[in-house]
Design an enzyme around this catalytic site. Structure first.
Site, PDB file in Angstrom:
ATOM      1  N   CYS A   1     -10.094   0.499 -26.082  1.00 11.40           N
ATOM      2  CA  CYS A   1      -9.895   0.554 -24.626  1.00 11.40           C
ATOM      3  C   CYS A   1      -8.809  -0.401 -24.154  1.00 11.40           C
ATOM      4  CB  CYS A   1     -11.199   0.308 -23.884  1.00 11.40           C
ATOM      5  SG  CYS A   1     -11.854  -1.334 -24.130  1.00 11.40           S
TER       6      CYS A   1
ATOM      7  N   ASP B   1      -7.105  -8.565 -25.503  1.00  7.91           N
ATOM      8  CA  ASP B   1      -7.592  -9.896 -25.869  1.00  7.91           C
ATOM      9  C   ASP B   1      -7.515 -10.117 -27.370  1.00  7.91           C
ATOM     10  OD1 ASP B   1      -8.244 -11.453 -23.608  1.00  7.91           O
ATOM     11  OD2 ASP B   1      -9.810  -9.994 -23.131  1.00  7.91           O
TER      12      ASP B   1
ATOM     13  N   HIS C   1       0.817  -1.214   0.000  1.00  5.95           N
ATOM     14  CA  HIS C   1       0.000   0.000   0.000  1.00  5.95           C
ATOM     15  C   HIS C   1       0.847   1.258   0.000  1.00  5.95           C
ATOM     16  CE1 HIS C   1      -3.985  -1.333  -0.174  1.00  5.95           C
ATOM     17  NE2 HIS C   1      -3.915  -2.109   0.887  1.00  5.95           N
TER      18      HIS C   1
ATOM     19  N   GLU D   1     -13.068  -7.847 -29.416  1.00  3.23           N
ATOM     20  CA  GLU D   1     -11.800  -8.357 -28.883  1.00  3.23           C
ATOM     21  C   GLU D   1     -11.542  -9.792 -29.303  1.00  3.23           C
ATOM     22  OE1 GLU D   1     -11.753  -8.107 -24.583  1.00  3.23           O
ATOM     23  OE2 GLU D   1     -13.855  -8.685 -24.430  1.00  3.23           O
TER      24      GLU D   1
HETATM   25  C1  PEP Z   1      -8.944  -5.868 -23.663  1.00  6.25           C
HETATM   26  O1  PEP Z   1      -9.050  -7.095 -23.767  1.00  6.25           O
HETATM   27  O2  PEP Z   1      -8.271  -5.164 -24.435  1.00  6.25           O
HETATM   28  C2  PEP Z   1      -9.642  -5.160 -22.559  1.00  6.25           C
HETATM   29  C3  PEP Z   1      -9.664  -3.852 -22.490  1.00  6.25           C
HETATM   30  O3  PEP Z   1     -10.217  -5.898 -21.592  1.00  6.25           O
HETATM   31  P1  PEP Z   1      -9.409  -6.676 -20.450  1.00  6.25           P
HETATM   32  O4  PEP Z   1      -7.987  -6.249 -20.516  1.00  6.25           O
HETATM   33  O5  PEP Z   1     -10.094  -6.338 -19.186  1.00  6.25           O
HETATM   34  O6  PEP Z   1      -9.611  -8.096 -20.860  1.00  6.25           O
HETATM   35 MG    MG Z   2     -10.627  -8.149 -22.763  1.00 10.55          MG
END
Ligand code: PEP
Ligand code: MG
Length: 543
Positions: free
Chosen positions: A501, A454, A188, A430
Site C-alpha cells: 500500500c 516507511d 480549493h 513497514e
Molecule cells: C507507508 O508507510 O508506506 C504507508 C502506506 O503509510 P504512510 O505513508 O501513511 O506512512
Molecule cells: Mg507508513
C-alpha cells in the site's frame, strides 16, 4: 507565439479560446449608520442568502465534480456559520456604527491575515476562502456588485485568481481549463480542477494579461505552460495529442469493471488508498476492488479534540456501506512523526519518526485505541471491514494488540452489541524488523500490507520528510525489493494474503516484479488505479 510558464496543478491538455474573467473588484465605502439594529438585520439576511447560494452550489458541484469537488462549499458554509466570524462582523457594526458591507470587509481582512501567517500550507490557503465568503455576503448586500460574466462557448478560463465559488458557477462543459496569475496547488480551485479532471496552471504572474482575452491558446497542465496564438505546427501536434489523450481515457474507462488478470491468468487485486470518505467516490469511479488503506488518522487530524466513538462509527459505517461488501482496510490511527495532533499532547522529540508514533501510542494510551476499535467493530456488521495496525516491530506488540482487541470484543458481547466476529486483523510491514520476523508475525494475523514509504525510510536510514534527501530516497533499492520478496514468502508460507500500500505499489514498471513475487494486492491512489490495471492486463509472466 508567447509561452507563459506557470505551475501545472492539474494534469491535462486544452486548446481553445482564452477568456479572461475579470473578477469585479468589490469597492465598498465606509459609511456611518444610525440604526444599528437595522444594519445587524441586513447582515444576517445577507449571510443567510449567501448560505442558501452555497447550498445550491454544493449540489451543483456534487453533480459536476463529485463529493471531493463539492467539499469546498461545505467548508464555506461552515465558515459562514462560524461564531467568531459572525461576532467579528456584528461587533464592528455595533462598536464602530459602520455599514454591514464595510464590517464584512474588515472581518475578511482580519481573518485572512491570521490564516496567511499560519505555518500550515493548507491553512494559508484558507485566506482566499474567507475573502470568497465575505464577497458573497457583500454581493448579497449590494446587488450592483453581482457578476455578469458568462461563458457561452468552451474556453480556457483565465483570471487573476479563481475562487471555488466562481469556478463552480461556470458550466463544466464550457471550461476547458484554468489558467491563473496567482494561486497555489493547495487551493480549493486546484483541488476542484483535479476532481473535475481538467488541466489547471497557476502562478503565471503578470505575463498573463487581460488583453489576451479572445486569443487562441493551448494550456498544458502536464508542463505548466500556456501558449498564446500557437502556430500551425503547434496546433496540429496539440490536436494529435488531444486525440491520443481522449482515446487513452476511453480505453482506460473500459477497464473499470474487468477483473485484473494477466494474459497468463495471474490475478492481482487493485485497491485504493483513501484518507477520508470523500476519497471513496473517486476510488469507486475508477473501479477499485476495495480500499486497501483507509488512513483513519485524518479523522483525528481534522478535529480539535478526540473524535468520539459515535463520530468514528458513523464514518466507518458509511465507508463499509458505500463499498458495498468490498473489503475496506481501515488502519488504526497512525499519529506521530509527520502527523502531529495537538490534543494528543505528544512530547517534543529529537527524532519523531523514531519516536512515539502509531502502534506505540495505541499501546501506551489504550483508552484512545479501544474507542477506535469499538467504533470499528460496531461498523463491521455494515460491510466488509478489516483492521490494520501500523509500525509493527515485534511479536510482543502484535500479542498486546490482539489482547486489546479481545477485550474490546468481550465488552461488546457483554453489552449485546453486534459485530462481525470474523473481522480480519492485519499488520503493516513497514519496518525492517517486521520483515525479518515476518515468518513469525504471519502466524498471528490474517494479512500483511507492505508500507514501502516507511520501509524505505527505515531501511535506508533516511528521513522521508527531508526534501534535501530526495536524491537518496530510493524505494526501488534492491534491499527494499528483497524485503518485499521475503515478506510475500512469509505470508504465503503461513497461508495469509499480502499487499503493498506504499507509493511503490503504483510504480508501473515494477508491476511485473510484484506479480512474479506473488503479491496479492496493490493499493494505490484513485488516479493510478486504471493505468496500473492496464499494465497488468498486458503482462504475460511466461515470457
Ligand atoms: C507507508 O508507510 O508506506 C504507508 C502506506 O503509510 P504512510 O505513508 O501513511 O506512512
Ligand atoms: Mg507508513
Amino acid at each position: 507565439m508567447p509561452v507563459i510558464k506557470g505551475r501545472g496543478v492539474s494534469p491535462g491538455l486544452a486548446m481553445g479560446t482564452l477568456r479572461f474573467f475579470e473578477n469585479k473588484p468589490v469597492t465598498i465605502r465606509r459609511e456611518t449608520i444610525d440604526d444599528v439594529e437595522n444594519e445587524l438585520a441586513r447582515f444576517e439576511k445577507a449571510r443567510r442568502m449567501a448560505y442558501a447560494q452555497l447550498d445550491e452550489l454544493y449540489h451543483e458541484a456534487l453533480n459536476k465534480a463529485g463529493k471531493e469537488g463539492a467539499a469546498v462549499f461545505d467548508t464555506h458554509k461552515m465558515m459562514l456559520d462560524d461564531l467568531d466570524y459572525r461576532e467579528s462582523v456584528t461587533d464592528a457594526i455595533c462598536a464602530q456604527k459602520i455599514n454591514a458591507e464595510y464590517a464584512v470587509g474588515l472581518t475578511a481582512e482580519k481573518f485572512a491575515a491570521i490564516f496567511s501567517t499560519m505555518d500550515d500550507a493548507y491553512m494559508q490557503g484558507r485566506a482566499a476562502d474567507v475573502f470568497d465568503i465575505s464577497e458573497r455576503i457583500q454581493k448579497a448586500l449590494k446587488p450592483e456588485l453581482r457578476d455578469t460574466f458568462a461563458l457561452n462557448a468552451p474556453s480556457i478560463l483565465a483570471a487573476r485568481d479563481i475562487t471555488p465559488g466562481e469556478a463552480v458557477k461556470f458550466d463544466k462543459n464550457m471550461v476547458l481549463g484554468f489558467a491563473t496569475v496567482e494561486g497555489c496547488g493547495n487551493s480549493h480551485t486546484s483541488i476542484l480542477a483535479r476532481s473535475i479532471g481538467i488541466p489547471a496552471v497557476v502562478g503565471m504572474g503578470t505575463a498573463l494579461t487581460v488583453d489576451m482575452d479572445g486569443r487562441t491558446a493551448i494550456l498544458d497542465g502536464f508542463t505548466g505552460e500556456l501558449v498564446i496564438d500557437p502556430d500551425e505546427e503547434m496546433t496540429r501536434t496539440t490536436s494529435v495529442r488531444l486525440g491520443e489523450i481522449r482515446k487513452k481515457r476511453e480505453t482506460l474507462d473500459t477497464l473499470k469493471n474487468c477483473p485484473c488478470v494477466t494474459l497468463d491468468g495471474k490475478t492481482i487485486k487493485i485497491f485504493a488508498n483513501v484518507n477520508d470518505l470523500s476519497g471513496l467516490d473517486k476510488a469507486i469511479e475508477n473501479g477499485a476492488e476495495g480500499i486497501g488503506l483507509f488512513r483513519s488518522e485524518f479523522l483525528y487530524l481534522e478535529k480539535k479534540d478526540y473524535p468520539t466513538e459515535d463520530e468514528q462509527f458513523a464514518v466507518y459505517k458509511q465507508a463499509a456501506e458505500r463499498m458495498d461488501g468490498k473489503k475496506v482496510v481501515i488502519r488504526a490511527f497512525d499519529i506521530g512523526a509527520d502527523k502531529q495532533v495537538d490534543y494528543f499532547n505528544l512530547p517534543d522529540e529529537i527524532n519523531p519518526a523514531l519516536g512515539m508514533r502509531a502502534i506505540r501510542i495505541c499501546l501506551t494510551r489504550p483508552e484512545i485505541f479501544k474507542t477506535q476499535l469499538r467504533a470499528l467493530y460496531r461498523a463491521s456488521v455494515f460491510g466488509n471491514i478489516a483492521i490494520m495496525f501500523p509500525m509493527i516491530c515485534s511479536l510482543r506488540e502484535v500479542a498486546d494488540v490482539l489482547k486489546i482487541t479481545e477485550e474490546v470484543k468481550s465488552g461488546l458481547r457483554r453489552r449485546n452489541i453486534s459485530f462481525d466476529e470474523n473481522t480480519e486483523l492485519g499488520i503493516m510491514i513497514e519496518t525492517p524488523a517486521a520483515v525479518m520476523i515476518s515468518d513469525e508475525l504471519a502466524k498471528m494475523v490474517d494479512f500483511f500490507s507492505i508500507g514501502t514509504n516507511d520501509l524505505t525510510q527505515y531501511a535506508l536510514a533516511l528521513d522521508r520528510q527531508n526534501s534535501r534527501l530526495d536524491r537518496f530516497y530510493d524505494p526501488r533499492h534492491p534491499a527494499i525489493l528483497k524485503m518485499i520478496k521475503m515478506t510475500v514468502k512469509s505470508a504465503h508460507d503461513a497461508g495469509i494474503s499480502v499487499g503493498i500500500c506504499g507509493e511503490l505499489a503504483a510504480d508501473i514498471e515494477l508491476a511485473e516484479t510484484f506479480l512474479s513475487m506473488g503479491v496479492d494486492a496493490l493499493s494505490v491512489t484513485a488516479d493510478m488505479q486504471l493505468p496500473l490495471k492496464e499494465k497488468i492486463l498486458s503482462l504475460d509472466l511466461r515470457k
